[in-house]
Write a protein that holds these residues in place. Structure first.
Motif, PDB file in Angstrom:
ATOM      1  N   UNK A  30     -23.776  90.849 -44.459  1.00  0.00           N
ATOM      2  CA  UNK A  30     -23.380  90.021 -44.110  1.00  0.00           C
ATOM      3  C   UNK A  30     -22.079  90.235 -43.582  1.00  0.00           C
ATOM      4  N   UNK A  31     -21.735  91.272 -43.296  1.00  0.00           N
ATOM      5  CA  UNK A  31     -20.503  91.689 -42.951  1.00  0.00           C
ATOM      6  C   UNK A  31     -20.210  91.629 -41.402  1.00  0.00           C
ATOM      7  N   UNK A  32     -19.458  91.003 -40.784  1.00  0.00           N
ATOM      8  CA  UNK A  32     -19.065  90.893 -39.630  1.00  0.00           C
ATOM      9  C   UNK A  32     -18.752  92.256 -39.118  1.00  0.00           C
ATOM     10  N   UNK A  33     -18.868  92.459 -37.903  1.00  0.00           N
ATOM     11  CA  UNK A  33     -18.457  93.702 -37.118  1.00  0.00           C
ATOM     12  C   UNK A  33     -16.967  93.484 -37.029  1.00  0.00           C
ATOM     13  N   UNK A  34     -15.918  94.519 -37.154  1.00  0.00           N
ATOM     14  CA  UNK A  34     -14.567  94.364 -36.873  1.00  0.00           C
ATOM     15  C   UNK A  34     -14.225  93.958 -35.382  1.00  0.00           C
ATOM     16  N   UNK A  35     -15.266  94.192 -34.468  1.00  0.00           N
ATOM     17  CA  UNK A  35     -15.074  93.933 -33.258  1.00  0.00           C
ATOM     18  C   UNK A  35     -14.943  92.382 -33.049  1.00  0.00           C
ATOM     19  N   UNK A  36     -15.775  91.590 -33.911  1.00  0.00           N
ATOM     20  CA  UNK A  36     -16.026  89.934 -33.803  1.00  0.00           C
ATOM     21  C   UNK A  36     -14.583  89.467 -34.302  1.00  0.00           C
ATOM     22  N   UNK A  37     -14.010  90.312 -35.440  1.00  0.00           N
ATOM     23  CA  UNK A  37     -12.855  89.875 -35.767  1.00  0.00           C
ATOM     24  C   UNK A  37     -11.777  89.988 -35.286  1.00  0.00           C
ATOM     25  N   UNK A  38     -11.599  90.947 -34.296  1.00  0.00           N
ATOM     26  CA  UNK A  38     -10.568  91.148 -33.329  1.00  0.00           C
ATOM     27  C   UNK A  38     -10.476  90.235 -32.075  1.00  0.00           C
ATOM     28  N   UNK A  39     -11.599  89.374 -32.312  1.00  0.00           N
ATOM     29  CA  UNK A  39     -11.507  88.147 -31.126  1.00  0.00           C
ATOM     30  C   UNK A  39     -10.996  86.954 -31.695  1.00  0.00           C
ATOM     31  N   UNK A  40     -10.670  87.018 -32.900  1.00  0.00           N
ATOM     32  CA  UNK A  40     -10.160  85.818 -33.720  1.00  0.00           C
ATOM     33  C   UNK A  40      -8.602  85.667 -33.196  1.00  0.00           C
ATOM     34  N   UNK A  41      -8.283  84.164 -32.742  1.00  0.00           N
ATOM     35  CA  UNK A  41      -6.784  84.352 -32.274  1.00  0.00           C
ATOM     36  C   UNK A  41      -6.329  83.141 -32.743  1.00  0.00           C
ATOM     37  N   UNK A  42      -4.869  82.938 -32.964  1.00  0.00           N
ATOM     38  CA  UNK A  42      -4.282  81.802 -33.593  1.00  0.00           C
ATOM     39  C   UNK A  42      -4.476  80.599 -32.773  1.00  0.00           C
ATOM     40  N   UNK A  43      -4.762  79.653 -33.289  1.00  0.00           N
ATOM     41  CA  UNK A  43      -5.243  78.252 -32.662  1.00  0.00           C
ATOM     42  C   UNK A  43      -6.641  78.112 -32.529  1.00  0.00           C
ATOM     43  N   UNK A  44      -7.408  78.978 -32.716  1.00  0.00           N
ATOM     44  CA  UNK A  44      -8.943  78.774 -32.786  1.00  0.00           C
ATOM     45  C   UNK A  44      -9.514  77.662 -33.957  1.00  0.00           C
ATOM     46  N   UNK A  68      -9.965  82.208 -45.382  1.00  0.00           N
ATOM     47  CA  UNK A  68     -11.507  82.762 -45.185  1.00  0.00           C
ATOM     48  C   UNK A  68     -11.104  84.397 -45.266  1.00  0.00           C
ATOM     49  N   UNK A  69     -11.772  84.864 -46.038  1.00  0.00           N
ATOM     50  CA  UNK A  69     -11.769  86.423 -46.324  1.00  0.00           C
ATOM     51  C   UNK A  69     -13.028  87.032 -45.833  1.00  0.00           C
ATOM     52  N   UNK A  70     -12.866  88.008 -45.029  1.00  0.00           N
ATOM     53  CA  UNK A  70     -14.013  88.771 -44.329  1.00  0.00           C
ATOM     54  C   UNK A  70     -13.817  90.432 -44.811  1.00  0.00           C
ATOM     55  N   UNK A  71     -14.765  91.057 -44.930  1.00  0.00           N
ATOM     56  CA  UNK A  71     -14.805  92.369 -45.203  1.00  0.00           C
ATOM     57  C   UNK A  71     -15.619  93.138 -44.148  1.00  0.00           C
ATOM     58  N   UNK A  72     -15.296  94.426 -43.805  1.00  0.00           N
ATOM     59  CA  UNK A  72     -15.939  95.042 -42.939  1.00  0.00           C
ATOM     60  C   UNK A  72     -15.863  96.394 -43.470  1.00  0.00           C
ATOM     61  N   UNK A  73     -16.788  97.186 -43.035  1.00  0.00           N
ATOM     62  CA  UNK A  73     -16.815  98.734 -43.384  1.00  0.00           C
ATOM     63  C   UNK A  73     -15.841  99.270 -42.553  1.00  0.00           C
ATOM     64  N   UNK A  74     -15.175 100.324 -43.207  1.00  0.00           N
ATOM     65  CA  UNK A  74     -14.203 101.107 -42.373  1.00  0.00           C
ATOM     66  C   UNK A  74     -14.764 102.177 -41.501  1.00  0.00           C
ATOM     67  N   UNK A  75     -16.125 102.061 -41.338  1.00  0.00           N
ATOM     68  CA  UNK A  75     -16.772 103.261 -40.629  1.00  0.00           C
ATOM     69  C   UNK A  75     -17.094 104.694 -41.554  1.00  0.00           C
ATOM     70  N   UNK A  76     -16.828 104.560 -42.621  1.00  0.00           N
ATOM     71  CA  UNK A  76     -16.938 105.691 -43.472  1.00  0.00           C
ATOM     72  C   UNK A  76     -18.058 105.542 -44.659  1.00  0.00           C
ATOM     73  N   UNK A  77     -18.450 104.150 -44.492  1.00  0.00           N
ATOM     74  CA  UNK A  77     -19.422 103.548 -45.809  1.00  0.00           C
ATOM     75  C   UNK A  77     -18.817 103.998 -47.145  1.00  0.00           C
ATOM     76  N   UNK A  80     -14.225  99.121 -47.777  1.00  0.00           N
ATOM     77  CA  UNK A  80     -14.194  97.973 -46.974  1.00  0.00           C
ATOM     78  C   UNK A  80     -12.543  97.623 -46.569  1.00  0.00           C
ATOM     79  N   UNK A  81     -12.454  97.146 -45.382  1.00  0.00           N
ATOM     80  CA  UNK A  81     -11.435  96.706 -44.857  1.00  0.00           C
ATOM     81  C   UNK A  81     -11.475  95.118 -44.754  1.00  0.00           C
ATOM     82  N   UNK A  82     -10.317  94.356 -45.473  1.00  0.00           N
ATOM     83  CA  UNK A  82     -10.311  92.843 -45.793  1.00  0.00           C
ATOM     84  C   UNK A  82      -9.413  92.402 -44.668  1.00  0.00           C
ATOM     85  N   UNK A  83      -9.818  91.171 -44.113  1.00  0.00           N
ATOM     86  CA  UNK A  83      -9.094  90.537 -43.048  1.00  0.00           C
ATOM     87  C   UNK A  83      -9.157  89.120 -43.494  1.00  0.00           C
ATOM     88  N   UNK A  84      -7.926  88.466 -43.666  1.00  0.00           N
ATOM     89  CA  UNK A  84      -7.845  87.023 -43.851  1.00  0.00           C
ATOM     90  C   UNK A  84      -7.567  86.436 -42.679  1.00  0.00           C
TER      91      UNK A  84
END
Length: 114
Positions: A30-44, A68-77, A80-84
């Motif tokens: 259920x981990x979102x792609x890091x690409x998707x998280x990069x699309x999130x902007x202040x004000x959304x 909200x806390x999201x975790x994505x794989x750092x690409x090495x399996x 995990x990289x955490x994004x708040x």
């Protein structure tokens, strides 16, 4: 050409098992792609974030805001990289790594609308 019932059942069973294995390998994350998280902007809005990144792993309140806390794989399996993502009044006020969170007293982390 008529297929014997037993052979037909075996073929269908193999297909079902293969489908389940694929679902287990690719559908359980259920981990979102890091690409998707990069699309999130202040004000959304929260609904915009949900549409982009899906449901968060953790939802709680910190610093008088929804977090909200999201975790994505750092690409090495291996890690995990955490994004708040912080929200005030249903709008994103911060998106980034927890250790990069701005100091609230600096004025850079004020809720939208205040």
């Amino acid at each position: 050409m008529f297929v014997k019932p037993q052979k037909f059942i075996q073929q269908k069973l193999k297909l079902i098992i293969a489908a389940c294995c694929c679902g287990a390998l690719f559908g359980c994350s259920s981990l979102p792609e890091s690409q998707a998280l990069r699309q999130i902007r202040v004000g959304m809005s929260k609904s915009e974030v949900l549409n982009i990144a899906g449901s968060p792993k953790i939802s709680d309140r910190r610093l008088n805001q929804d977090r909200w806390v999201y975790e994505t794989d750092d690409g090495t399996n291996h890690k995990f990289v955490t994004t708040d993502v912080f929200f005030a009044h249903n709008r994103v006020t911060y998106v980034g790594r927890p250790n990069k969170l701005p100091n609230k007293s600096s004025g850079h982390f004020q809720p939208v609308g205040q």
